[in-house]
Design an enzyme around this catalytic site. Structure first.
Site, PDB file in Angstrom:
ATOM      1  N   HIS A   1      16.461 -44.772  24.398  1.00  0.00           N
ATOM      2  CA  HIS A   1      17.307 -43.976  25.298  1.00  0.00           C
ATOM      3  C   HIS A   1      18.588 -44.730  25.660  1.00  0.00           C
ATOM      4  O   HIS A   1      19.667 -44.136  25.725  1.00  0.00           O
ATOM      5  CB  HIS A   1      16.552 -43.663  26.604  1.00  0.00           C
ATOM      6  CG  HIS A   1      15.748 -42.395  26.558  1.00  0.00           C
ATOM      7  ND1 HIS A   1      16.294 -41.157  26.265  1.00  0.00           N
ATOM      8  CD2 HIS A   1      14.428 -42.168  26.811  1.00  0.00           C
ATOM      9  CE1 HIS A   1      15.330 -40.235  26.322  1.00  0.00           C
ATOM     10  NE2 HIS A   1      14.192 -40.824  26.649  1.00  0.00           N
TER      11      HIS A   1
ATOM     12  N   HIS B   1      10.477 -46.277  23.045  1.00  0.00           N
ATOM     13  CA  HIS B   1      11.026 -44.970  23.394  1.00  0.00           C
ATOM     14  C   HIS B   1      12.150 -45.122  24.435  1.00  0.00           C
ATOM     15  O   HIS B   1      13.217 -44.517  24.305  1.00  0.00           O
ATOM     16  CB  HIS B   1       9.877 -44.096  23.947  1.00  0.00           C
ATOM     17  CG  HIS B   1      10.256 -42.716  24.388  1.00  0.00           C
ATOM     18  ND1 HIS B   1       9.758 -41.580  23.797  1.00  0.00           N
ATOM     19  CD2 HIS B   1      11.062 -42.280  25.398  1.00  0.00           C
ATOM     20  CE1 HIS B   1      10.256 -40.507  24.403  1.00  0.00           C
ATOM     21  NE2 HIS B   1      11.041 -40.903  25.390  1.00  0.00           N
ATOM     22  N   GLU B   2      11.896 -45.958  25.448  1.00  0.00           N
ATOM     23  CA  GLU B   2      12.878 -46.083  26.529  1.00  0.00           C
ATOM     24  C   GLU B   2      14.100 -46.898  26.104  1.00  0.00           C
ATOM     25  O   GLU B   2      15.228 -46.558  26.474  1.00  0.00           O
ATOM     26  CB  GLU B   2      12.233 -46.700  27.769  1.00  0.00           C
ATOM     27  CG  GLU B   2      11.087 -45.875  28.368  1.00  0.00           C
ATOM     28  CD  GLU B   2      11.432 -44.411  28.610  1.00  0.00           C
ATOM     29  OE1 GLU B   2      12.590 -44.104  28.977  1.00  0.00           O
ATOM     30  OE2 GLU B   2      10.549 -43.550  28.403  1.00  0.00           O
TER      31      GLU B   2
END
Lengths: 310, 193
Positions: B151, B147-148
């Protein structure tokens, strides 16, 4: 990234025979660990004593703004759970059977702490039984609740060695704090699927009988060793009691003695308060006369000399 | 009301969230300051939320176009406020099964998604001392890393599920997730896409 906390419905009632706020410890640790505890289901808002004190788990719930639901019918409970869609249920010392259709409403079931190494000591008196049987070790189990009593699959277990001098209260407190820790570490693993409960081995199961108030009456035909275990096992409720000249006395701490005393008689010998029994005597260290505070044997001998056989 | 650290978090429809971040060259005092701001923003955000934990943040979420991510040491314990810092993280290998689980984003308010992710990843990154570090992770932490790192590449979790009508949920005031109406609330949203 952020993560939703699992929502929890808590079931708990106070004062299982130990007199320990067992479910309060667990609901508190769930709240402290930031679980989103949505409601606390109880079937009795006060203890059963005459003072009708609000139980500790309700106090904890109210302090943390968790709504309390008192004694719902199965139908109401089912409806409430349907409307709210909880991730998991946690039940500690609830004292009522939860029907299977209620258990099935929770995505991850209802989990429960039982103070024994299941499948040993199923039933209501696991701690008393390990004291009376002089077990060298006991433990605590976290299990997934099933409709059959204490027979659900095991999620986690931890042993507690015993040295043979612990009272019921001490064992219960140790097991509950171990159990709460186990429960907290098990919930996330249960939810993310890394922990799968294991079935209990039915043929190894043992059941303990209920203890009655009558069981607490000290029988001088028993050995001192057996009576000393009863003092530890029955502490709190029903209490190891004897009657002398119409006064009921509860023995709260005792040891065994080789000094012979007349069976069934309370005697002061060499500064020791002794109760004669089979093959020796029970040396009383702490005692609580009915309606009075607990006191040492020495204080008792001063205040209640008229009950002693000299 | 005065501005608090959580107010530095940018949310959709801010277009910066869909842009790639730049590599960090040298770790300077300024880098440390940025990391401290990221930690403060995450914890301040968490304090304002009743039913959620802030478990990780990428620098772009406080509008810093840098490849820095911070990940909470313990995902269960709100009182553990320590974060692992990874600079220029790259996923070097995806392994294991693809599993679905719920995730949310500090930059997408109150929406949760059931996102398919690899169960296991290996990551290469630079640590706070400038040393190269490699780690392999499985389970929920593997999900957080994916998820990160997304980003830092301008990708959001909703982009993985945009064609899955049943993957979107709303976090209600009482901490429960209810399915969202995909046609009405997601598909044609001017905020999300």
């Amino acid at each position: 990234m952020n993560k939703k906390l699992p929502t929890v419905l808590f079931f708990g009632n106070e004062q299982i025979a130990t007199g320990i706020s067992s479910s309060a410890i667990t609901i508190k640790s769930l709240i402290d660990a930031n679980y989103s505890v949505q409601a606390n289901v109880v079937h009795n808002a006060t203890n059963n004593r005459r003072n009708k004190k609000i139980t500790d788990n309700i106090t904890v719930a109210e302090q943390n703004n968790v709504p309390v639901i008192v004694n719902p019918s199965n139908q109401d409970l089912l409806l409430f759970i349907q409307q709210n869609n909880f991730d998991i249920g946690v039940l500690v010392a609830y004292g009522k059977i939860i029907p299977q259709n209620v258990i099935d409403m929770f995505k991850f079931g209802i989990i429960n702490i039982h103070p024994s190494l299941l499948p040993l000591h199923r039933g209501p008196t696991p701690i008393e039984s390990v004291i009376l049987q002089n077990s060298k070790t006991t433990g605590v189990s976290v299990m997934s609740l099933s409709a059959k009593m204490d027979a659900g699959p095991i999620i986690a277990q931890k042993e507690l060695p015993l040295n043979g001098s612990e009272s019921k209260k001490q064992i219960a407190e140790s097991l509950l704090s171990l159990g709460s820790q186990l429960l907290l570490s098990a919930i996330p693993k249960l939810i993310d699927g890394t922990l799968l409960p294991t079935k209990q081995i039915e043929r190894l199961a043992s059941y303990d009988n209920k203890i009655s108030k009558q069981d607490g009456i000290i029988n001088p035909q028993k050995t001192a060793d057996g009576l000393e275990k009863e003092v530890r096992a029955y502490l709190g409720w029903p209490g190891s009691r004897l009657e002398v000249h119409g006064t009921w006395l509860t023995v709260t701490k005792a040891s065994t003695s080789k000094i012979p005393a007349i069976k069934g008689i309370l005697t002061l010998i060499d500064g020791q308060l002794l109760y004669g029994c089979n093959g020796g005597s029970l040396k009383i260290e702490q005692i609580k006369p009915s309606g009075k505070k607990e006191m040492s044997a020495a204080a008792f001998c001063n205040g209640y000399a008229h009950l002693l056989n000299k | 009301m005065s501005k608090t650290p959580k107010d530095t978090i940018i949310t959709l429809p801010n277009p910066h969230l869909r842009q790639r971040s730049q590599k960090v060259g040298v770790i300077t005092q300024q880098t440390h300051n940025y990391i401290n701001q990221m930690v403060a923003a995450t914890l301040d955000w968490e304090a304002s939320r009743n039913h959620e934990l802030g478990i990780a943040l990428a620098a772009i979420q406080i509008d810093l176009k840098l490849r820095i991510i911070i990940i909470r040491e313990d995902f269960e314990d709100k009182n553990n406020k320590n974060f692992t810092i990874l600079i220029n993280p790259v996923i070097t290998k995806y392994e294991g099964d693809i599993v679905e689980d719920y995730e949310g984003c500090l930059s997408i308010k109150d929406i949760y998604g059931k996102v398919p992710r690899y169960n296991k990843v290996r990551v290469k990154a630079t640590d706070i001392n400038g040393e190269e570090t490699r780690l392999s992770a499985d389970g929920f932490i593997a999900r957080v890393l994916q998820h990160e790192v997304d980003h830092t590449n301008g990708k959001l979790f909703i982009d993985h599920i945009k064609d899955s009508p049943k993957a979107f949920y709303h976090l209600d005031n009482d901490g429960q997730l209810t399915p969202l109406n995909y046609e009405q609330e997601i598909a044609n949203s001017t905020i999300l896409w």
